[in-house]
Write an enzyme that holds these catalytic residues in place. Sequence first.
Site: not given
Length: 272
Positions: A70, A133, A216
């Site tokens: 990222k 994130a 998740y």
Amino acid sequence: MADAETRLYGVIGFPARHSLSPVMHNAAFRALGINAVYLAFEVPPEELGEAIGGAKALGISGLNVTMPHKEAVIHFLDSLSEDSGEIGSVNTVVNRKGRLEGHTTDGLGARRALERAIELGGRRILIIGAGGAGKAIAYELSRDNEVVVLNRTPEKAKALERFGITGDALNRENLGEYLEWAEVLINATSVGMNSWETPVPAELLRRDLVVMDIVYKPLKTRLLTEAELRGCKTVDGLWMLVYQGIESFRLWTGFKPDEGLMRGAALEGISE
């Protein structure tokens, strides 16, 4: 069935095979009648530049970017959104006529996920992790809340102080102190992904805390399981995945897919 007009989208990460983004986005493409397909591309860090160059040369219409790329992906893009430029993190790439634009939808995804459990605005929020994130979430939530970020490398957390965010070292003492202050706890690290680990000892969790985990897989991480046993409200990482995915989809296509459809597809992907 794919043909010469099919647009290609995908997610790049390392690893990427665990990603639920393909099942989620492909379900949305089908539901909206869009001739497109979404794939997962496992790209090691040393091949990131080649992968982005290849995506550009092949005319791939858009990408999601996940760990550990990222921040590094920024060096290979043509332009950045204001938010991505400020925080130095990208999770969505849009190909506009051969120019690759970097965006971040992680923060908005986290906001919408949290709003399922608590009304935001003036809240005291503790975030663990200052990676791509974590930075995006902290930046977005600091617009109307008081945010503290703890990170094992404190310099990365302290770099966010220019946005009015408090940054500090992640250790047991700080964790306990800030958890007494916080109303919301967010795990923005990969701790707990496909393992029974937790970034927060259960005894530090208290009943009136809202706990969110961006992991998740598993859907109920150890952190969320122990938080529920303590009486906390919890938000699983799949909701953030769905909401950041909806915003990425909108940036690529101009359409907003149904959140129930995308979560349902992702849940099926988890159970497979």
